[in-house]
Design a protein around this motif. Structure first.
Motif, PDB file in Angstrom:
ATOM      1  N   SER A   1       0.808  14.277  11.487  1.00  0.00           N
ATOM      2  CA  SER A   1       2.103  13.597  11.436  1.00  0.00           C
ATOM      3  C   SER A   1       2.519  13.230  10.024  1.00  0.00           C
ATOM      4  CB  SER A   1       2.067  12.318  12.280  1.00  0.00           C
ATOM      5  OG  SER A   1       1.798  12.624  13.629  1.00  0.00           O
ATOM      6  N   GLY A   2       1.653  13.463   9.042  1.00  0.00           N
ATOM      7  CA  GLY A   2       1.953  13.027   7.679  1.00  0.00           C
ATOM      8  C   GLY A   2       1.844  11.513   7.581  1.00  0.00           C
ATOM      9  N   TRP A   3       2.391  10.962   6.509  1.00  0.00           N
ATOM     10  CA  TRP A   3       2.302   9.519   6.283  1.00  0.00           C
ATOM     11  C   TRP A   3       3.221   8.777   7.232  1.00  0.00           C
ATOM     12  CZ3 TRP A   3      -0.908   6.229   4.263  1.00  0.00           C
ATOM     13  CH2 TRP A   3      -0.493   4.921   4.037  1.00  0.00           C
ATOM     14  N   THR A   4       2.656   7.906   8.052  1.00  0.00           N
ATOM     15  CA  THR A   4       3.441   7.097   8.992  1.00  0.00           C
ATOM     16  C   THR A   4       3.186   5.618   8.759  1.00  0.00           C
ATOM     17  OG1 THR A   4       1.678   7.239  10.639  1.00  0.00           O
ATOM     18  CG2 THR A   4       3.432   8.905  10.763  1.00  0.00           C
ATOM     19  N   GLY A   5       2.560   5.282   7.637  1.00  0.00           N
ATOM     20  CA  GLY A   5       2.205   3.904   7.330  1.00  0.00           C
ATOM     21  C   GLY A   5       0.702   3.774   7.215  1.00  0.00           C
ATOM     22  N   PRO A   6       0.224   2.569   6.945  1.00  0.00           N
ATOM     23  CA  PRO A   6      -1.209   2.383   6.694  1.00  0.00           C
ATOM     24  C   PRO A   6      -2.107   2.620   7.911  1.00  0.00           C
ATOM     25  CG  PRO A   6      -0.065   0.280   6.636  1.00  0.00           C
ATOM     26  CD  PRO A   6       0.982   1.347   6.753  1.00  0.00           C
ATOM     27  N   GLU A   7      -1.560   2.567   9.115  1.00  0.00           N
ATOM     28  CA  GLU A   7      -2.363   2.786  10.326  1.00  0.00           C
ATOM     29  C   GLU A   7      -2.424   4.279  10.630  1.00  0.00           C
ATOM     30  OE1 GLU A   7      -3.890   0.575  12.494  1.00  0.00           O
ATOM     31  OE2 GLU A   7      -3.390  -1.115  11.196  1.00  0.00           O
ATOM     32  N   PRO A   8      -3.605   4.898  10.601  1.00  0.00           N
ATOM     33  CA  PRO A   8      -3.700   6.313  10.965  1.00  0.00           C
ATOM     34  C   PRO A   8      -3.368   6.498  12.439  1.00  0.00           C
ATOM     35  CG  PRO A   8      -5.880   5.392  10.495  1.00  0.00           C
ATOM     36  CD  PRO A   8      -4.893   4.319  10.239  1.00  0.00           C
ATOM     37  N   CYS A   9      -2.635   7.571  12.771  1.00  0.00           N
ATOM     38  CA  CYS A   9      -2.174   7.720  14.152  1.00  0.00           C
ATOM     39  C   CYS A   9      -2.553   9.047  14.798  1.00  0.00           C
ATOM     40  CB  CYS A   9      -0.665   7.531  14.205  1.00  0.00           C
ATOM     41  SG  CYS A   9       0.258   8.782  13.297  1.00  0.00           S
TER      42      CYS A   9
ATOM     43  N   VAL B   1     -19.726   8.631   2.834  1.00  0.00           N
ATOM     44  CA  VAL B   1     -18.789   7.609   2.381  1.00  0.00           C
ATOM     45  C   VAL B   1     -17.374   8.152   2.530  1.00  0.00           C
ATOM     46  CG1 VAL B   1     -18.005   6.212   0.417  1.00  0.00           C
ATOM     47  CG2 VAL B   1     -20.448   6.699   0.722  1.00  0.00           C
ATOM     48  N   VAL B   2     -16.496   7.384   3.154  1.00  0.00           N
ATOM     49  CA  VAL B   2     -15.101   7.785   3.340  1.00  0.00           C
ATOM     50  C   VAL B   2     -14.287   7.241   2.177  1.00  0.00           C
ATOM     51  CG1 VAL B   2     -13.082   7.609   4.848  1.00  0.00           C
ATOM     52  CG2 VAL B   2     -15.375   7.755   5.847  1.00  0.00           C
ATOM     53  N   VAL B   3     -13.519   8.135   1.542  1.00  0.00           N
ATOM     54  CA  VAL B   3     -12.657   7.745   0.431  1.00  0.00           C
ATOM     55  C   VAL B   3     -11.221   8.072   0.800  1.00  0.00           C
ATOM     56  CG1 VAL B   3     -12.070   8.171  -1.984  1.00  0.00           C
ATOM     57  CG2 VAL B   3     -14.458   8.080  -1.285  1.00  0.00           C
ATOM     58  N   SER B   4     -10.336   7.101   0.578  1.00  0.00           N
ATOM     59  CA  SER B   4      -8.928   7.294   0.894  1.00  0.00           C
ATOM     60  C   SER B   4      -8.069   6.333   0.089  1.00  0.00           C
ATOM     61  CB  SER B   4      -8.684   7.039   2.387  1.00  0.00           C
ATOM     62  OG  SER B   4      -7.308   7.152   2.698  1.00  0.00           O
ATOM     63  N   ALA B   5      -6.905   6.795  -0.306  1.00  0.00           N
ATOM     64  CA  ALA B   5      -5.935   5.900  -0.942  1.00  0.00           C
ATOM     65  C   ALA B   5      -5.523   4.800   0.032  1.00  0.00           C
ATOM     66  CB  ALA B   5      -4.713   6.689  -1.410  1.00  0.00           C
ATOM     67  N   ARG B   6      -5.570   5.079   1.331  1.00  0.00           N
ATOM     68  CA  ARG B   6      -5.250   4.060   2.339  1.00  0.00           C
ATOM     69  C   ARG B   6      -6.136   2.824   2.172  1.00  0.00           C
ATOM     70  NH1 ARG B   6      -2.618   5.894   7.249  1.00  0.00           N
ATOM     71  NH2 ARG B   6      -2.590   8.154   7.317  1.00  0.00           N
ATOM     72  N   ALA B   7      -7.342   3.028   1.675  1.00  0.00           N
ATOM     73  CA  ALA B   7      -8.314   1.935   1.559  1.00  0.00           C
ATOM     74  C   ALA B   7      -8.077   1.103   0.306  1.00  0.00           C
ATOM     75  CB  ALA B   7      -9.730   2.484   1.573  1.00  0.00           C
ATOM     76  N   GLY B   8      -6.957   1.305  -0.374  1.00  0.00           N
ATOM     77  CA  GLY B   8      -6.630   0.531  -1.559  1.00  0.00           C
ATOM     78  C   GLY B   8      -6.365  -0.935  -1.263  1.00  0.00           C
ATOM     79  N   THR B   9      -6.109  -1.251  -0.006  1.00  0.00           N
ATOM     80  CA  THR B   9      -5.973  -2.642   0.430  1.00  0.00           C
ATOM     81  C   THR B   9      -7.003  -2.889   1.524  1.00  0.00           C
ATOM     82  OG1 THR B   9      -4.405  -2.177   2.212  1.00  0.00           O
ATOM     83  CG2 THR B   9      -3.474  -2.580  -0.003  1.00  0.00           C
ATOM     84  N   GLU B  10      -7.379  -4.146   1.718  1.00  0.00           N
ATOM     85  CA  GLU B  10      -8.335  -4.461   2.775  1.00  0.00           C
ATOM     86  C   GLU B  10      -7.752  -4.099   4.139  1.00  0.00           C
ATOM     87  OE1 GLU B  10     -11.399  -4.964   5.006  1.00  0.00           O
ATOM     88  OE2 GLU B  10     -11.518  -4.866   2.835  1.00  0.00           O
ATOM     89  N   ALA B  11      -6.441  -4.275   4.311  1.00  0.00           N
ATOM     90  CA  ALA B  11      -5.805  -3.910   5.585  1.00  0.00           C
ATOM     91  C   ALA B  11      -5.920  -2.407   5.826  1.00  0.00           C
ATOM     92  CB  ALA B  11      -4.349  -4.349   5.605  1.00  0.00           C
ATOM     93  N   GLY B  12      -5.729  -1.621   4.792  1.00  0.00           N
ATOM     94  CA  GLY B  12      -5.848  -0.177   4.926  1.00  0.00           C
ATOM     95  C   GLY B  12      -7.269   0.248   5.234  1.00  0.00           C
ATOM     96  N   ALA B  13      -8.245  -0.358   4.531  1.00  0.00           N
ATOM     97  CA  ALA B  13      -9.661  -0.047   4.793  1.00  0.00           C
ATOM     98  C   ALA B  13     -10.029  -0.451   6.219  1.00  0.00           C
ATOM     99  CB  ALA B  13     -10.557  -0.748   3.777  1.00  0.00           C
ATOM    100  N   ALA B  14      -9.537  -1.602   6.662  1.00  0.00           N
ATOM    101  CA  ALA B  14      -9.818  -2.059   8.027  1.00  0.00           C
ATOM    102  C   ALA B  14      -9.193  -1.109   9.048  1.00  0.00           C
ATOM    103  CB  ALA B  14      -9.297  -3.481   8.229  1.00  0.00           C
ATOM    104  N   ALA B  15      -8.004  -0.585   8.747  1.00  0.00           N
ATOM    105  CA  ALA B  15      -7.352   0.366   9.654  1.00  0.00           C
ATOM    106  C   ALA B  15      -8.191   1.637   9.785  1.00  0.00           C
ATOM    107  CB  ALA B  15      -5.946   0.690   9.158  1.00  0.00           C
ATOM    108  N   ILE B  16      -8.742   2.112   8.680  1.00  0.00           N
ATOM    109  CA  ILE B  16      -9.609   3.301   8.726  1.00  0.00           C
ATOM    110  C   ILE B  16     -10.863   3.003   9.535  1.00  0.00           C
ATOM    111  CG2 ILE B  16     -11.095   4.816   7.358  1.00  0.00           C
ATOM    112  CD1 ILE B  16      -8.933   4.662   5.142  1.00  0.00           C
ATOM    113  N   ARG B  17     -11.508   1.865   9.253  1.00  0.00           N
ATOM    114  CA  ARG B  17     -12.717   1.517  10.007  1.00  0.00           C
ATOM    115  C   ARG B  17     -12.424   1.407  11.505  1.00  0.00           C
ATOM    116  NH1 ARG B  17     -13.719  -1.459   5.238  1.00  0.00           N
ATOM    117  NH2 ARG B  17     -12.777  -3.344   6.092  1.00  0.00           N
ATOM    118  N   GLY B  18     -11.284   0.826  11.852  1.00  0.00           N
ATOM    119  CA  GLY B  18     -10.887   0.721  13.259  1.00  0.00           C
ATOM    120  C   GLY B  18     -10.660   2.083  13.889  1.00  0.00           C
TER     121      GLY B  18
END
Length: 131
Positions: free
Chosen positions: A35-43, A65-82
Motif C-alpha cells: 500500500s506504500g506509506w499510509t502513516g506510521p502504522e504498518p497495514c 535486528v529490524v531497521v526502519s525509518a519508521r522506528a525514528g520515534t518510539e511510537a513508530g518502533a512500537a507500531a513495528i513491534r506490535g
C-alpha cells in the motif's frame, strides 16, 4: 560459525561472546508495503516466507535486528513491534539506526564488494529507472 542452509538439519549453535547480527529492513522485506506509506502504522501483510526466514536466522544463533525509518520515534518502533507480534514473529530488536552487521537484507540494496562499479551502476539504474 557456519550457517546451515534452510531445510538442512541444524543443531544448537553457540554464538559465543561475539554474536553475529543480520539486519533486516522492515518495509518491503518483512512488511510487504504493497500500500506504500499510509502513516506510521504498518497495514500490509508480511512478505511470504519472512517469518520463517527470521526463525531460521534465530535457529542459527544469529541476532536478527529490524531497521526502519519508521522506528525514528518510539511510537513508530512500537507500531513495528506490535505488527511483528500480530503476525507471529518472535520478539526482535527494532531501531532506526544502521547497526554493525554481517549482512543487511534490504529490498532497495545494491551489493558492492567485488570492485565492479559497472555492476553497482547497473543495479542502481534498475532501482531508479522511470517507467
Amino acid at each position: 560459525m557456519d550457517l546451515v542452509e534452510a531445510g538442512e538439519a541444524a543443531g544448537p549453535v553457540d554464538a559465543g561472546p561475539s554474536r553475529i547480527v543480520v539486519v533486516l529492513d522492515f518495509d518491503g522485506v518483512l512488511h510487504s508495503y504493497t500500500s506504500g506509506w499510509t502513516g506510521p502504522e504498518p497495514c500490509d501483510a508480511p512478505e511470504p516466507g519472512a517469518r520463517q526466514f527470521v526463525e531460521w536466522l534465530l535457529g542459527q544463533g544469529v541476532e536478527a535486528v529490524v531497521v526502519s525509518a519508521r522506528a525514528g520515534t518510539e511510537a513508530g518502533a512500537a507500531a513495528i513491534r506490535g505488527w511483528l507480534a500480530e503476525h507471529g514473529f518472535p520478539p526482535l530488536r527494532v531501531t532506526s539506526r544502521k547497526v554493525p552487521a554481517a549482512a543487511y537484507v534490504d529490498d532497495r540494496a545494491v551489493p558492492y564488494g567485488d570492485g565492479r562499479w559497472d555492476a553497482c551502476r547497473a543495479g542502481v539504474a534498475r532501482l531508479v529507472a522511470r517507467p
